[in-house]
Write a protein that holds these residues in place. Sequence first.
Motif, PDB file in Angstrom:
ATOM      1  N   UNK A   1     -10.258  -5.028  -2.587  1.00  0.00           N
ATOM      2  CA  UNK A   1     -10.354  -4.187  -1.396  1.00  0.00           C
ATOM      3  C   UNK A   1      -9.425  -2.962  -1.533  1.00  0.00           C
ATOM      4  N   UNK A   2      -9.534  -2.001  -0.609  1.00  0.00           N
ATOM      5  CA  UNK A   2      -8.742  -0.763  -0.748  1.00  0.00           C
ATOM      6  C   UNK A   2      -7.259  -0.992  -0.442  1.00  0.00           C
ATOM      7  N   UNK A   3      -6.522  -1.281  -1.503  1.00  0.00           N
ATOM      8  CA  UNK A   3      -5.134  -1.766  -1.377  1.00  0.00           C
ATOM      9  C   UNK A   3      -4.246  -0.850  -0.542  1.00  0.00           C
ATOM     10  N   UNK A   4      -4.416   0.463  -0.746  1.00  0.00           N
ATOM     11  CA  UNK A   4      -3.539   1.394  -0.020  1.00  0.00           C
ATOM     12  C   UNK A   4      -3.791   1.273   1.490  1.00  0.00           C
ATOM     13  N   UNK A   5      -5.062   1.172   1.863  1.00  0.00           N
ATOM     14  CA  UNK A   5      -5.371   1.020   3.291  1.00  0.00           C
ATOM     15  C   UNK A   5      -4.819  -0.312   3.807  1.00  0.00           C
ATOM     16  N   UNK A   6      -4.926  -1.369   2.997  1.00  0.00           N
ATOM     17  CA  UNK A   6      -4.399  -2.668   3.425  1.00  0.00           C
ATOM     18  C   UNK A   6      -2.892  -2.596   3.624  1.00  0.00           C
ATOM     19  N   UNK A   7      -2.253  -1.833   2.751  1.00  0.00           N
ATOM     20  CA  UNK A   7      -0.805  -1.669   2.881  1.00  0.00           C
ATOM     21  C   UNK A   7      -0.455  -0.922   4.173  1.00  0.00           C
ATOM     22  N   UNK A   8      -1.226   0.113   4.476  1.00  0.00           N
ATOM     23  CA  UNK A   8      -1.007   0.816   5.747  1.00  0.00           C
ATOM     24  C   UNK A   8      -1.249  -0.122   6.932  1.00  0.00           C
ATOM     25  N   UNK A   9      -2.296  -0.949   6.824  1.00  0.00           N
ATOM     26  CA  UNK A   9      -2.617  -1.860   7.936  1.00  0.00           C
ATOM     27  C   UNK A   9      -1.430  -2.776   8.225  1.00  0.00           C
ATOM     28  N   UNK A  10      -0.889  -3.398   7.143  1.00  0.00           N
ATOM     29  CA  UNK A  10       0.188  -4.352   7.422  1.00  0.00           C
ATOM     30  C   UNK A  10       1.434  -3.657   7.955  1.00  0.00           C
ATOM     31  N   UNK A  11       1.726  -2.479   7.406  1.00  0.00           N
ATOM     32  CA  UNK A  11       2.932  -1.785   7.868  1.00  0.00           C
ATOM     33  C   UNK A  11       2.796  -1.304   9.309  1.00  0.00           C
ATOM     34  N   UNK A  12       1.641  -0.757   9.641  1.00  0.00           N
ATOM     35  CA  UNK A  12       1.517  -0.181  10.983  1.00  0.00           C
ATOM     36  C   UNK A  12       1.415  -1.292  12.040  1.00  0.00           C
ATOM     37  N   UNK A  13       0.867  -2.428  11.651  1.00  0.00           N
ATOM     38  CA  UNK A  13       0.843  -3.542  12.616  1.00  0.00           C
ATOM     39  C   UNK A  13       2.253  -4.070  12.876  1.00  0.00           C
TER      40      UNK A  13
END
Length: 265
Positions: free
Chosen positions: A207-219
Amino acid sequence: MTDSWDGLQTLKYSNNGEVAQVVLNRPDKLNAFNDLMHDELFLVLNDIANTADIRCVLITGEGRGFCAGQDLGTRSGGETMDLGDKLENGYNKNLRILKSIQAPIVCAVNGVAAGAGANIALNCDIVVAKESAKFIQAFSSIGLIPDCNGTWLLPKLVGLARAKAIAMLGTPVMAKQAEEWGMIHQAVADEQFDETVKDMVNTLAKRPTRALSFIKNIMDESFRNDYGVHLDRERDVQRVCGLSHDFSEGVAAFLEKRQPEFKGH
Ligand code: LHQ
C-alpha cells in the motif's frame, strides 16, 4: 542484511528492506524483558528506523506467549532500584524509536501479553491477537502503575471507566473482548492467526506507505489538536499526498481498471 543479526540472544530479526520482522525470543519466560532484550530491541528498532524504504514492520513473540512484561526474576532480593531510570533507559527509549518508525507497525499477539508486554503491543499501529490470547494490566498486582504509556493509551482506546477498572483490578481481557472494546483491531481464531497476519503484512507492504505514515501520525496528533487546527493539518498533509507518485498511480489505476502499483513514496 539478516546474517549480521544471527548473534541476537533475546530476539529474532529479519529485514529484507521492505518488511522487517521482530520476534521476542525468550519463550521459557513468556518473552519477558531483561536488560539484554532492551538493548537488542534498541539495535533492531534503530536498524528499522534507518531503513529508508521499509514498507511494514511486524512484531510478535516466540512460543505460547507474546510478552510477560518485565522479567521479575531480575528484580528479586528486595533491593531498591530506580524504576524511573529503568523505564527511561529501557522501555521508553525503545518506544520513542518505535514511534519514530514511519512504516505501519503490526503487532501479532500470539499469546498472553502482560504488564509492559501488553502496552508495547498497544503502542503498535494495528494489533491482531489470537483468540486465546489475553491482555493483562498486571502492574497494580505488584504495586505499580501501567507504564509504556498505558495510562495514556488505555483511556483513549477503551474509555476511562474500563481503563481504570482493568488497571486497578488487573483483570485479564481476552482478545475477543479487547476487540469488542476497541483496544485492539482484531481477534483471530488461533488456527487462522498466522495466515491472517501474513496477509495483513503483505497487503500493507504493497500500500502507499507514505500516506499510511501520514495517517498514523495525524491520527495520533488529533488528540492534541482542536477542531480548526486539525482541519488545517489535514489540508496541509493532503496537499503533500496530492503531489506523490502513489496518488497519481492510485487514480490512474482506478481509471484504467487495474491494480495500483504503489512505490510507497
Ligand atoms: C516470568 C514472567 C515475568 C519472569 C512469566 N518475569 N518470569 C516493571 C518493573 C521495572 C521497570 C518498569 O516496568 C515494569 C513493567 C512491568 O512489566 S510490570 C509487570 C510484570 N509482569 C507481570 O507481573 C506478569 C507476571 N506473569 C504472570 O502473571 C503470568 O506468568 C502470566 C499471566 C503472564 C502467564 O501465566 P501462565 O500462563 O500461567 O504462565 P506461568 O506463570 O506459568 O509462566 C511461565 C513461565 O514464565 C514461568 O517460569 P517457570 O520456570 O516456572 O516455567 C514464569 O515464572 C515465567 N514468567 N512471566 N514477568
